[in-house]
Design a protein around this motif. Structure first.
Motif, mmCIF file in Angstrom:
data_model
loop_
_atom_site.group_PDB
_atom_site.id
_atom_site.type_symbol
_atom_site.label_atom_id
_atom_site.label_comp_id
_atom_site.label_asym_id
_atom_site.label_seq_id
_atom_site.Cartn_x
_atom_site.Cartn_y
_atom_site.Cartn_z
ATOM 1 N N PHE A 94 0.802 -1.212 0.000
ATOM 2 C CA PHE A 94 0.000 0.000 0.000
ATOM 3 C C PHE A 94 0.840 1.270 0.000
ATOM 4 C CE2 PHE A 94 -2.448 -3.353 2.126
ATOM 5 C CZ PHE A 94 -3.490 -3.461 1.211
ATOM 6 N N ASP A 95 2.096 1.181 -0.422
ATOM 7 C CA ASP A 95 2.942 2.363 -0.488
ATOM 8 C C ASP A 95 2.312 3.380 -1.438
ATOM 9 O OD1 ASP A 95 5.712 3.501 0.221
ATOM 10 O OD2 ASP A 95 5.610 3.733 -1.972
ATOM 11 N N ALA A 96 2.330 4.636 -1.042
ATOM 12 C CA ALA A 96 1.678 5.686 -1.834
ATOM 13 C C ALA A 96 2.325 5.881 -3.203
ATOM 14 C CB ALA A 96 1.706 7.007 -1.060
ATOM 15 N N GLU A 97 3.635 5.735 -3.294
ATOM 16 C CA GLU A 97 4.320 5.988 -4.561
ATOM 17 C C GLU A 97 4.657 4.723 -5.330
ATOM 18 O OE1 GLU A 97 7.564 8.761 -4.397
ATOM 19 O OE2 GLU A 97 6.712 9.651 -2.593
ATOM 20 N N ARG A 98 5.050 3.660 -4.627
ATOM 21 C CA ARG A 98 5.494 2.429 -5.287
ATOM 22 C C ARG A 98 4.862 1.205 -4.643
ATOM 23 N NH1 ARG A 98 11.832 2.711 -6.452
ATOM 24 N NH2 ARG A 98 11.228 0.967 -7.730
ATOM 25 N N PRO A 99 3.572 0.984 -4.856
ATOM 26 C CA PRO A 99 2.961 -0.206 -4.258
ATOM 27 C C PRO A 99 3.562 -1.468 -4.874
ATOM 28 C CG PRO A 99 1.432 0.872 -5.759
ATOM 29 C CD PRO A 99 2.640 1.749 -5.652
ATOM 30 N N PHE A 100 4.014 -2.374 -4.022
ATOM 31 C CA PHE A 100 4.716 -3.577 -4.471
ATOM 32 C C PHE A 100 3.825 -4.451 -5.342
ATOM 33 C CE2 PHE A 100 6.383 -7.942 -3.618
ATOM 34 C CZ PHE A 100 7.579 -7.782 -4.283
ATOM 35 N N LEU A 101 4.295 -4.729 -6.547
ATOM 36 C CA LEU A 101 3.617 -5.586 -7.520
ATOM 37 C C LEU A 101 2.216 -5.111 -7.894
ATOM 38 C CD1 LEU A 101 4.655 -9.153 -6.364
ATOM 39 C CD2 LEU A 101 5.617 -7.793 -8.206
ATOM 40 N N GLN A 102 1.970 -3.809 -7.776
ATOM 41 C CA GLN A 102 0.682 -3.272 -8.154
ATOM 42 C C GLN A 102 0.888 -2.047 -9.026
ATOM 43 O OE1 GLN A 102 -2.360 -3.048 -5.121
ATOM 44 N NE2 GLN A 102 -1.040 -4.171 -3.723
ATOM 45 N N ASP A 103 -0.081 -1.772 -9.822
ATOM 46 C CA ASP A 103 -0.061 -0.596 -10.672
ATOM 47 C C ASP A 103 -0.361 0.619 -9.797
ATOM 48 O OD1 ASP A 103 -0.651 1.487 -12.474
ATOM 49 O OD2 ASP A 103 -1.379 0.059 -13.969
ATOM 50 N N PRO A 104 0.540 1.603 -9.727
ATOM 51 C CA PRO A 104 0.310 2.751 -8.846
ATOM 52 C C PRO A 104 -0.941 3.553 -9.227
ATOM 53 C CG PRO A 104 2.286 3.076 -10.175
ATOM 54 C CD PRO A 104 1.812 1.688 -10.418
ATOM 55 N N ARG A 105 -1.429 3.388 -10.445
ATOM 56 C CA ARG A 105 -2.647 4.111 -10.849
ATOM 57 C C ARG A 105 -3.867 3.626 -10.085
ATOM 58 N NH1 ARG A 105 -2.201 2.863 -17.063
ATOM 59 N NH2 ARG A 105 -1.663 0.908 -16.066
ATOM 60 N N LEU A 106 -3.792 2.413 -9.514
ATOM 61 C CA LEU A 106 -4.932 1.885 -8.774
ATOM 62 C C LEU A 106 -5.334 2.790 -7.613
ATOM 63 C CD1 LEU A 106 -4.072 -1.923 -8.644
ATOM 64 C CD2 LEU A 106 -5.770 -0.793 -10.077
ATOM 65 N N ARG A 107 -4.370 3.469 -7.035
ATOM 66 C CA ARG A 107 -4.651 4.347 -5.891
ATOM 67 C C ARG A 107 -5.680 5.407 -6.268
ATOM 68 N NH1 ARG A 107 -2.703 5.015 -1.106
ATOM 69 N NH2 ARG A 107 -2.586 7.007 -0.081
ATOM 70 N N ALA A 108 -5.547 5.980 -7.452
ATOM 71 C CA ALA A 108 -6.469 7.024 -7.891
ATOM 72 C C ALA A 108 -7.709 6.446 -8.571
ATOM 73 C CB ALA A 108 -5.754 7.978 -8.845
ATOM 74 N N GLU A 109 -7.567 5.303 -9.203
ATOM 75 C CA GLU A 109 -8.659 4.761 -10.017
ATOM 76 C C GLU A 109 -9.628 3.871 -9.248
ATOM 77 O OE1 GLU A 109 -6.755 2.868 -13.308
ATOM 78 O OE2 GLU A 109 -5.952 4.755 -14.079
ATOM 79 N N CYS A 110 -9.219 3.313 -8.132
ATOM 80 C CA CYS A 110 -10.106 2.432 -7.380
ATOM 81 C C CYS A 110 -11.050 3.268 -6.518
ATOM 82 C CB CYS A 110 -9.305 1.475 -6.499
ATOM 83 S SG CYS A 110 -8.408 0.250 -7.441
ATOM 84 N N VAL A 111 -12.328 3.190 -6.837
ATOM 85 C CA VAL A 111 -13.336 3.928 -6.072
ATOM 86 C C VAL A 111 -14.466 2.981 -5.703
ATOM 87 C CG1 VAL A 111 -12.812 6.180 -7.084
ATOM 88 C CG2 VAL A 111 -14.490 4.706 -8.191
ATOM 89 N N ASP A 112 -15.130 3.284 -4.596
ATOM 90 C CA ASP A 112 -16.259 2.460 -4.184
ATOM 91 C C ASP A 112 -17.530 2.940 -4.894
ATOM 92 O OD1 ASP A 112 -17.143 4.745 -2.838
ATOM 93 O OD2 ASP A 112 -16.474 4.043 -0.878
ATOM 94 N N ALA A 113 -18.672 2.369 -4.561
ATOM 95 C CA ALA A 113 -19.922 2.677 -5.238
ATOM 96 C C ALA A 113 -20.330 4.145 -5.079
ATOM 97 C CB ALA A 113 -21.039 1.769 -4.731
ATOM 98 N N LYS A 114 -19.842 4.794 -4.018
ATOM 99 C CA LYS A 114 -20.188 6.192 -3.777
ATOM 100 C C LYS A 114 -19.146 7.148 -4.335
ATOM 101 C CE LYS A 114 -22.770 5.049 0.358
ATOM 102 N NZ LYS A 114 -22.926 5.277 1.786
ATOM 103 N N GLY A 115 -18.148 6.616 -5.024
ATOM 104 C CA GLY A 115 -17.111 7.476 -5.608
ATOM 105 C C GLY A 115 -15.944 7.749 -4.680
ATOM 106 N N GLY A 116 -15.966 7.161 -3.472
ATOM 107 C CA GLY A 116 -14.869 7.343 -2.527
ATOM 108 C C GLY A 116 -13.707 6.421 -2.872
ATOM 109 N N ARG A 117 -12.530 6.841 -2.505
ATOM 110 C CA ARG A 117 -11.328 6.035 -2.774
ATOM 111 C C ARG A 117 -11.311 4.780 -1.918
ATOM 112 N NH1 ARG A 117 -6.077 9.857 -3.648
ATOM 113 N NH2 ARG A 117 -6.751 10.680 -5.618
ATOM 114 N N THR A 118 -10.806 3.724 -2.528
ATOM 115 C CA THR A 118 -10.575 2.484 -1.797
ATOM 116 C C THR A 118 -9.092 2.188 -1.862
ATOM 117 O OG1 THR A 118 -10.898 1.112 -3.747
ATOM 118 C CG2 THR A 118 -12.843 1.572 -2.422
#
Length: 121
Positions: free
Chosen positions: A94-118
């Motif tokens: 869950f590192d803000a800049e370099r999440p291990f083995l994850q696409d860092p864009r997920l931080r901004a693109e993953c939203v819940d049903a109400k539009g909040g970040r997950t």
């Protein structure tokens, strides 16, 4: 995992459903674990990933044999490797800049049903 590697006989890594057609997950994991193991297993100035040691297969095999003779990684060497300042956060999912083995864009693109970040995960 590295401090108890001598207790592990095999890896069982499930293939995620979305990964059909990709190389097996276990081989990808081994591609990550092998260089980490080589760096942890440093022997003085020589390491298993030293290009000079790798030039002559006999030198590399001798170095590997010295590591295997102990039958386990030195727990202090494992801690020393993962406590390095230059690696801080590198293995954090869950590192803000370099999440291990994850696409860092997920931080901004993953939203819940109400539009909040997950949190990606």
């Amino acid at each position: 995992m590295f401090t108890r590697a001598h207790e592990i006989e095999d890896l069982e890594v499930p293939v995620p459903p979305a990964a059909s057609g990709l190389p097996p997950a276990a081989s990808g994991l081994m591609r990550i674990l092998a260089p980490i193991a080589a760096r942890i297993a440093a022997d003085g100035a020589d390491t298993l990933d030293d290009p000079d040691a790798a030039e002559d297969i006999d030198d590399w095999l001798d170095l590997r044999e010295r590591v295997l003779k102990d039958g386990r990684f030195d727990p202090r060497a494992v801690d020393a490797y993962f406590d390095r300042e230059d690696l801080a956060g590198r293995f954090d999912l869950f590192d803000a800049e370099r999440p291990f083995l994850q696409d860092p864009r997920l931080r901004a693109e993953c939203v819940d049903a109400k539009g909040g970040r997950t949190r990606p995960g």
